[in-house]
Scaffold this motif. Structure first.
Motif, PDB file in Angstrom:
ATOM      1  N   ARG A  11      71.564 103.882  61.522  1.00 29.37           N
ATOM      2  CA  ARG A  11      70.831 104.932  62.223  1.00 29.37           C
ATOM      3  C   ARG A  11      69.514 105.197  61.497  1.00 29.37           C
ATOM      4  NH1 ARG A  11      74.442 103.692  64.863  1.00 29.37           N
ATOM      5  NH2 ARG A  11      76.030 104.927  65.933  1.00 29.37           N
ATOM      6  N   PRO A  69      66.987 106.884  59.245  1.00 34.30           N
ATOM      7  CA  PRO A  69      67.225 107.855  58.179  1.00 34.30           C
ATOM      8  C   PRO A  69      66.417 109.131  58.417  1.00 34.30           C
ATOM      9  CG  PRO A  69      65.616 106.264  57.456  1.00 34.30           C
ATOM     10  CD  PRO A  69      66.105 105.786  58.804  1.00 34.30           C
ATOM     11  N   THR A 121      65.336 111.097  53.306  1.00 37.31           N
ATOM     12  CA  THR A 121      65.948 109.873  52.792  1.00 37.31           C
ATOM     13  C   THR A 121      64.936 108.737  52.736  1.00 37.31           C
ATOM     14  OG1 THR A 121      68.127 110.490  53.651  1.00 37.31           O
ATOM     15  CG2 THR A 121      67.764 108.158  53.190  1.00 37.31           C
ATOM     16  N   ARG A 165      71.896  99.943  50.606  1.00 38.87           N
ATOM     17  CA  ARG A 165      72.801 101.031  50.235  1.00 38.87           C
ATOM     18  C   ARG A 165      72.342 102.368  50.798  1.00 38.87           C
ATOM     19  NH1 ARG A 165      76.616 100.212  46.312  1.00 38.87           N
ATOM     20  NH2 ARG A 165      76.634  98.145  45.314  1.00 38.87           N
ATOM     21  N   ARG A 223      76.583 103.553  58.569  1.00 39.03           N
ATOM     22  CA  ARG A 223      77.346 104.762  58.227  1.00 39.03           C
ATOM     23  C   ARG A 223      78.366 105.015  59.328  1.00 39.03           C
ATOM     24  NH1 ARG A 223      72.042 106.203  57.601  1.00 39.03           N
ATOM     25  NH2 ARG A 223      72.052 107.580  59.419  1.00 39.03           N
ATOM     26  N   PRO A 224      79.478 105.628  58.996  1.00 36.06           N
ATOM     27  CA  PRO A 224      80.499 105.911  60.007  1.00 36.06           C
ATOM     28  C   PRO A 224      79.928 106.802  61.105  1.00 36.06           C
ATOM     29  CG  PRO A 224      81.368 106.217  57.806  1.00 36.06           C
ATOM     30  CD  PRO A 224      79.901 106.044  57.648  1.00 36.06           C
TER      31      PRO A 224
END
Length: 200
Positions: A153, A155, A159, A194, A199-200
């Motif tokens: 997604r 950021p 971030t 990383r 991401r979930p």
């Protein structure tokens, strides 16, 4: 013929020569040790022409680095195959940035080190606008149906800024140490994966 009668093409020619002169001086001695006299000597023009084109030395630097940052952003964007897997795209983006740095390390270093030291005003606005453009690039590259399907997604601005700050410092330290920036590709890619990865 008065100054206002000079054709626009001639004005553009002087501007190009002055920007190239500034770049040559940065490569030779760095921005801090560059004077307007150095720039006009490298550009083979006059102080009068310089001040008819730029307000001061800082204004000339910002114009040069604006061009450089735009080329870097375009190079990164063009380096990414948006149909590729996420980890491949992350590496392609880093390789695109590193290739832009390799093309002219002193100019890249000047953007990272010199601009923040210029203080408030035009330079600070340029710094914020350039970082905003890089943040927008990151968000654009990660905002595709292909990556969404992979769990990636765009950021947040915070971030993306953290990532950019870390990568900029890594690039600057590598150039200052006289090392080939290509040696940081693996580490920079891993950090990008990383921080921005699925991401979930």
């Amino acid at each position: 013929m008065t100054t206002t009668d000079v054709p626009a093409a001639t004005d553009a020619g002087y501007r190009r020569r002055l920007l190239d002169g500034m770049a040559a001086c940065i490569r030779e001695r760095g921005y801090a040790d560059t004077t307007v006299a150095d720039i006009v000597r490298a550009a083979r023009t006059s102080r009068r022409t310089f001040y008819a084109t730029f307000a001061d030395r800082q204004d000339c630097l910002v114009a040069l680095l604006h061009e450089s940052s735009q080329r870097t952003i375009a190079r990164i964007s063009a380096s990414v195959d948006r149909a590729a897997a996420w980890d491949v795209q992350a590496r392609q983006a880093i390789e695109g940035w590193i290739a832009a740095v390799q093309a002219d390390p002193p100019i890249s270093l000047s953007w990272i080190r010199d601009v923040p030291a210029l203080g408030q005003g035009h330079a600070r606005l340029f710094q914020r606008e350039t970082m905003r453009a890089f943040v927008d690039l990151i968000r654009d590259l990660t905002d595709t149906p292909h990556l969404r399907a992979a769990g990636v997604r765009p950021p947040s601005e915070q971030t993306a800024t953290i990532l950019l700050g870390g990568l900029r410092e890594l690039i600057a330290a590598t150039v200052e140490d006289g090392r080939d920036v290509e040696t940081i590709v693996d580490s920079a890619t891993e950090a990008t994966r990383r921080l921005l990865g699925p991401r979930p």
